[in-house]
Design an enzyme around this catalytic site. Structure first.
Site, PDB file in Angstrom:
ATOM      1  N   ASP A  43      74.121  50.747 -29.978  1.00  0.00           N
ATOM      2  CA  ASP A  43      73.756  51.416 -31.236  1.00  0.00           C
ATOM      3  C   ASP A  43      74.042  52.918 -31.159  1.00  0.00           C
ATOM      4  O   ASP A  43      73.856  53.640 -32.143  1.00  0.00           O
ATOM      5  CB  ASP A  43      72.298  51.122 -31.631  1.00  0.00           C
ATOM      6  CG  ASP A  43      71.291  51.531 -30.580  1.00  0.00           C
ATOM      7  OD1 ASP A  43      71.698  52.034 -29.511  1.00  0.00           O
ATOM      8  OD2 ASP A  43      70.075  51.345 -30.822  1.00  0.00           O
ATOM      9  N   SER A  44      74.561  53.370 -30.016  1.00  0.00           N
ATOM     10  CA  SER A  44      75.061  54.748 -29.912  1.00  0.00           C
ATOM     11  C   SER A  44      76.172  54.986 -30.930  1.00  0.00           C
ATOM     12  O   SER A  44      76.490  56.134 -31.249  1.00  0.00           O
ATOM     13  CB  SER A  44      75.578  55.022 -28.499  1.00  0.00           C
ATOM     14  OG  SER A  44      76.492  54.023 -28.095  1.00  0.00           O
ATOM     15  N   GLU A 113      65.577  47.443 -25.850  1.00  0.00           N
ATOM     16  CA  GLU A 113      64.993  48.551 -25.094  1.00  0.00           C
ATOM     17  C   GLU A 113      63.503  48.303 -24.861  1.00  0.00           C
ATOM     18  O   GLU A 113      62.785  47.904 -25.776  1.00  0.00           O
ATOM     19  CB  GLU A 113      65.170  49.872 -25.864  1.00  0.00           C
ATOM     20  CG  GLU A 113      66.611  50.320 -25.956  1.00  0.00           C
ATOM     21  CD  GLU A 113      66.782  51.692 -26.604  1.00  0.00           C
ATOM     22  OE1 GLU A 113      65.783  52.410 -26.807  1.00  0.00           O
ATOM     23  OE2 GLU A 113      67.935  52.048 -26.908  1.00  0.00           O
ATOM     24  N   GLU A 180      68.524  53.667 -17.691  1.00  0.00           N
ATOM     25  CA  GLU A 180      69.135  54.904 -18.206  1.00  0.00           C
ATOM     26  C   GLU A 180      68.290  56.127 -17.866  1.00  0.00           C
ATOM     27  O   GLU A 180      67.049  56.096 -17.955  1.00  0.00           O
ATOM     28  CB  GLU A 180      69.290  54.790 -19.741  1.00  0.00           C
ATOM     29  CG  GLU A 180      69.857  56.070 -20.351  1.00  0.00           C
ATOM     30  CD  GLU A 180      70.323  55.935 -21.798  1.00  0.00           C
ATOM     31  OE1 GLU A 180      70.190  54.837 -22.384  1.00  0.00           O
ATOM     32  OE2 GLU A 180      70.824  56.944 -22.330  1.00  0.00           O
TER      33      GLU A 180
END
Ligand code: KIV
Length: 262
Positions: A43-44, A113, A180
């Site tokens: 979704d970046s 996430e 991350e």
């Protein structure tokens, strides 16, 4: 390259490093397929391609559009599709949206996430036939709630919490985990604490593979370059140079000459 499966991905634990890169369209997916083990429709894309400040406004429809394009460009590459912010708040909406990914695209898995707090939700998806990639550590979808992008694993308490997150996601049935923005020594401990491959981004080299956002690693995204991003080419300069040359040739009428004319 032979397409990986959930089984062959799991076998890469402590083995040959897994090469993951984001892709948002067929054009680049086709170019990446030779080298990438896994393509992540992240979704970046909402930032680099959508021009937004963060990933939070990404929609399920957008992810489905881009996942389809990537799968068309790289039909023989394992593809993971991000579940956007707000599409997995509870088990039933998470399952409904993950089913949309499977029904409406050929993507192989979804990414969610969150750590231990998302374990039951991951289990629910896995129990219903969805392959899930976890994502722990710095969570871009929490950027507004956390007031910025914060590196994790800076204290022993945070390290233990990340290990607990990884183990909870593994026990819930995820087949792979992205970590991350975590101190390298802590990310190595996390990777050593689970049996599934752990893919790092800004998490050092003691993990089972790496992922980078393609527009970052090709030097195409200029607004912000995180410390962990290695730019393998200066894409922005190359593109600007080519377009400036085109402009000059159009204005001087050098292009098109007879070679490019019917
Ligand atoms: O959206 C994305 O590109 C991601 C990577 C940062 C792992 O989730």
């Amino acid at each position: 390259m032979k397409k990986l499966t959930i089984g062959t991905i799991k076998q890469r634990k402590n083995d040959k490093a897994i090469v993951m890169i984001t892709a948002y369209d067929a054009l680049f997916a086709r170019l990446f397929q030779e080298s990438a083990d896994i393509l992540l429709v992240g979704d970046s894309l909402n930032m680099s391609f959508g021009g937004n400040l963060d990933t939070l406004s990404t929609t399920m429809d957008q992810m489905i559009y881009h996942a389809n394009a990537v799968c068309k460009g790289a039909p023989d590459t394992f593809v993971i599709c991000d579940m956007p912010f707000g599409t997995y708040n509870d088990q039933s909406s998470a399952l409904a949206n993950a089913i949309r990914v499977y029904r409406e695209t050929p993507a192989d898995a979804v990414k969610i996430e969150g750590g231990a707090d998302k374990a039951l939700l991951v289990k629910h998806l896995v129990n219903n036939g969805i392959a899930v990639c976890g994502h722990i550590g710095l969570l871009p979808q929490s950027v507004r709630a956390e007031g910025g992008y914060k590196v994790k694993g800076k204290s022993e308490e945070e390290a233990l919490s990340l290990i607990a997150d990884a183990q909870a996601i593994e026990n819930a049935g995820a087949f792979i985990l992205v970590i991350e923005g975590v101190k390298a020594d802590v990310a190595s401990r996390v990777a050593a604490s689970v049996r599934i491959p752990v893919i790092g981004i800004g998490a050092g080299n003691g993990v089972d593979g790496q992922v980078l956002v393609f527009s970052d690693m090709l030097g195409l995204y200029e607004p912000f370059v995180p410390k962990f991003v290695k730019q393998y080419m200066n894409g922005a300069a190359a593109v600007k140079h080519a377009v400036a040359e085109y402009k000059s040739e159009v204005q001087s009428k050098v292009f098109p000459d007879e070679h490019y004319t019917y």
